[in-house]
Design a protein around this motif. Structure first.
Motif, short mmCIF file in Angstrom:
data_model
loop_
_atom_site.label_atom_id
_atom_site.label_comp_id
_atom_site.label_asym_id
_atom_site.label_seq_id
_atom_site.Cartn_x
_atom_site.Cartn_y
_atom_site.Cartn_z
N GLY B 176 0.83 -1.20 0.00
CA GLY B 176 0.00 0.00 0.00
C GLY B 176 0.85 1.24 0.00
N GLU B 177 0.41 2.22 0.74
CA GLU B 177 1.13 3.49 0.78
C GLU B 177 1.68 3.72 2.18
N GLN B 178 2.70 4.55 2.24
CA GLN B 178 3.34 4.82 3.51
C GLN B 178 2.40 5.52 4.46
N ALA B 179 2.72 5.43 5.74
CA ALA B 179 1.96 6.15 6.75
C ALA B 179 2.12 7.65 6.51
N PRO B 180 1.15 8.45 6.94
CA PRO B 180 1.29 9.90 6.78
C PRO B 180 2.56 10.41 7.48
N ALA B 181 3.02 11.58 7.07
CA ALA B 181 4.25 12.15 7.64
C ALA B 181 4.15 12.21 9.16
N GLY B 182 5.25 11.83 9.80
CA GLY B 182 5.30 11.88 11.26
C GLY B 182 4.58 10.72 11.94
N LYS B 183 4.16 9.74 11.14
CA LYS B 183 3.43 8.59 11.70
C LYS B 183 4.05 7.30 11.21
N ASP B 184 3.75 6.22 11.91
CA ASP B 184 4.15 4.89 11.48
C ASP B 184 2.98 3.93 11.67
N PHE B 185 2.91 2.92 10.82
CA PHE B 185 2.00 1.82 11.07
C PHE B 185 2.67 0.85 12.04
N GLU B 186 1.95 0.47 13.07
CA GLU B 186 2.54 -0.43 14.06
C GLU B 186 1.70 -1.69 14.17
N LEU B 187 2.39 -2.84 14.18
CA LEU B 187 1.72 -4.13 14.32
C LEU B 187 1.63 -4.47 15.81
N TRP B 188 0.52 -5.08 16.19
CA TRP B 188 0.33 -5.50 17.58
C TRP B 188 -0.03 -6.96 17.60
N VAL B 189 0.56 -7.67 18.57
CA VAL B 189 0.15 -9.03 18.89
C VAL B 189 -0.69 -8.90 20.15
N ILE B 190 -1.95 -9.32 20.09
CA ILE B 190 -2.84 -9.17 21.24
C ILE B 190 -3.10 -10.54 21.84
N ARG B 191 -2.81 -10.64 23.11
CA ARG B 191 -3.04 -11.90 23.82
C ARG B 191 -3.70 -11.58 25.16
N GLY B 192 -4.80 -12.25 25.44
CA GLY B 192 -5.49 -12.01 26.70
C GLY B 192 -5.96 -10.57 26.86
N GLY B 193 -6.25 -9.93 25.74
CA GLY B 193 -6.72 -8.54 25.79
C GLY B 193 -5.61 -7.53 25.91
N THR B 194 -4.38 -7.98 26.00
CA THR B 194 -3.25 -7.06 26.14
C THR B 194 -2.50 -6.95 24.82
N PRO B 195 -2.36 -5.74 24.27
CA PRO B 195 -1.60 -5.59 23.03
C PRO B 195 -0.10 -5.47 23.30
N PHE B 196 0.69 -6.22 22.55
CA PHE B 196 2.15 -6.15 22.64
C PHE B 196 2.69 -5.57 21.32
N PRO B 197 3.55 -4.54 21.40
CA PRO B 197 4.08 -3.97 20.15
C PRO B 197 4.94 -4.99 19.42
N ALA B 198 4.68 -5.16 18.12
CA ALA B 198 5.36 -6.22 17.36
C ALA B 198 6.15 -5.67 16.18
N GLY B 199 6.32 -4.36 16.12
CA GLY B 199 7.17 -3.80 15.07
C GLY B 199 6.42 -2.83 14.17
N LEU B 200 7.21 -2.10 13.39
CA LEU B 200 6.66 -1.07 12.52
C LEU B 200 6.60 -1.58 11.08
N LEU B 201 5.53 -1.24 10.40
CA LEU B 201 5.38 -1.59 8.98
C LEU B 201 5.76 -0.37 8.17
N ARG B 202 6.99 -0.32 7.73
CA ARG B 202 7.46 0.82 6.94
C ARG B 202 7.56 0.38 5.49
N LEU B 203 6.78 1.00 4.67
CA LEU B 203 6.70 0.56 3.28
C LEU B 203 7.78 1.23 2.44
N GLU B 204 8.47 0.42 1.68
CA GLU B 204 9.44 0.91 0.72
C GLU B 204 9.06 0.32 -0.62
N GLY B 205 8.90 1.19 -1.57
CA GLY B 205 8.46 0.71 -2.87
C GLY B 205 7.10 0.04 -2.81
#
Lengths: 181, 250
Positions: B176-205
């Motif tokens: 798709g397209e990159q996140a808007p300026a100054g923002k990042d898409f972040e992946l979350w792994v959710i277990r037991g209702g608790t979200p854990f940060p799982a990394g940033l989706l930074r699009l190149e090309g």
């Protein structure tokens, strides 16, 4: 960096001319793969182009900012490889890095002096601290991975990292303000 | 993370020696409004040490075509941005104000379970699949989870997770397209209702690939994978509602 933030491509080129070699050297050292290292340098300078406005000089020099980005992106890349495979490739210390071009005599002298200065500082660390610096800085392992490699408790590794860096900062004359951009 | 804790481990932070969750927490602390006691100065010192230590590395001189490759990427990015700006009026309101709780969002998401061979049959061209993805696709038990829209997307984004419970491995492929300026898409792994940060989706090309930290997956099967829009660099806790979600079948 203000010029880069205002989309001045010539300013980015100046940054590249000044720090591109160091960025490539670090990426090569961590990834040990010329092609991947060059991709990291491309990504980092593209990121610098996009995120220049976020650069905060209070948090370090431009060189430091770029090289921290190189480390971070290289480690992201390393995480796509199996840790076990990496551990079999660990070198005792700095890997050899080939140069694509020849530096000027003055650059060679300056580079040699800088290398010697850091080498002497590293040699003054206790062996166990030097090892965590080697594994963390030059091989790109996390503190948890270092603990797995050395068999030391994680807390011990963290303490050694902290002590080693404090000692190196002192030996290399790096104060809280940094060396400026 | 307190200022004392930040300063104590600032070298490990600057050298990227922290685990992803620790790093996210440190990043969030650094970008919190404060007041801070010496965090910026400590980071400046640690950053300079990272830079000075690089002096010990043998010098490398970039090949002549490296700069032109960087320029090409800048040009490609500019074209994507220009296209996004042209299409922006059609996109409607971009800001999501969903207040749906995480767990309800997770439950509302449908379950999409496909086997690896279905990925090949349903539109992913193998020429675009790298070796790691190919290996995970070939592994028995790998699920293909298509993240579903759960709210307005800031920019067009499509994401799939290749997840193998037995191997404890997960890979995200987004396009798709990159996140808007100054923002990042972040992946979350959710277990037991608790979200854990799982990394940033930074699009190149137009593409992003992210290996989910195995430590996050070894702690048990995730309930949900989700994506949110976060401040650049990511957050330790989600600051917006997820706009892409998918639950993981038991």
């Amino acid at each position: 960096m203000k010029r880069v933030a205002s989309s001045d491509r010539q300013a980015l080129r100046l940054l590249y001319d000044r720090y591109g070699g160091q960025a490539l050297s670090m990426a090569q050292a961590m990834l040990r793969n010329q092609g991947e290292a060059e991709e990291i340098v491309q990504d980092v300078f593209l990121e610098a182009w996009k995120r220049a406005a976020e650069y905060d000089p209070r948090r370090g020099s431009v060189r430091g900012w770029l090289l921290v980005l190189v480390r971070s992106r290289s480690i992201d890349r390393l995480r796509t490889h199996e840790v076990a495979a990496r551990l079999t490739q660990l070198n005792p210390f700095h890997p050899a890095v080939r140069s694509a071009e020849v530096a000027t005599p003055l650059e060679l002298v300056e580079q040699k002096q800088a290398r010697e200065r850091v080498r002497l500082a590293l040699e003054q660390l206790p062996a166990e601290q030097r090892r965590v610096v080697s594994l963390g800085y030059f091989d790109g392992l996390s503190q948890s991975e270092i603990a797995n490699v050395t068999g030391d408790p994680l807390g011990t590794v963290k303490t050694r990292v902290r002590l080693a860096m404090a000692k190196l900062s002192e030996l290399l004359g790096i104060g809280a303000k940094g060396e400026g951009p | 993370v307190t200022c004392d804790e930040f300063r104590e481990s600032v070298d490990a932070y600057a050298m990227s020696l922290l685990e992803p969750e620790e790093r996210a927490a440190f990043h969030a602390h650094l970008n919190s409004p404060g007041p801070h006691t010496g965090c910026d100065a400590a980071l400046a010192r640690a950053t300079e040490l990272v830079a000075v230590l690089s002096d010990s590395l043998p010098p490398a001189h970039p090949p002549k075509d490296l700069w032109s490759k960087i320029e090409s990427k800048i040009e490609a990015q500019a074209q994507v941005q220009a296209k996004a700006q042209r299409e922006e009026p059609k996109a409607g309101p971009r800001r999501t104000r969903s207040v749906v709780p995480w767990i309800l969002t997770a439950l509302a998401a449908g379950v999409a379970l496909f086997l690896g061979f279905m990925l090949r049959q349903q539109g992913v061209r193998m020429g675009e699949v790298n070796n790691e993805e190919r290996a995970l696709l070939a592994a028995p038990g790998t699920q293909l989870l298509e993240l579903q829209s759960s709210g307005p997307s800031p920019t067009p984004l499509h994401a799939r997770v290749l997840y193998n419970r037995q191997l404890g491995r997960g890979l995200v492929v987004a396009s798709g397209e990159q996140a808007p300026a100054g923002k990042d898409f972040e992946l979350w792994v959710i277990r037991g209702g608790t979200p854990f940060p799982a990394g940033l989706l930074r699009l190149e090309g137009g593409v992003a690939r992210l290996v989910v930290d195995p430590l996050l997956l070894r702690g048990g099967t995730p309930d949900v994978f989700a994506v949110t829009l976060e401040p650049a660099g990511g957050s330790s806790r989600p600051s917006t509602a997820p706009f892409l979600v998918q639950s993981v079948s038991g």
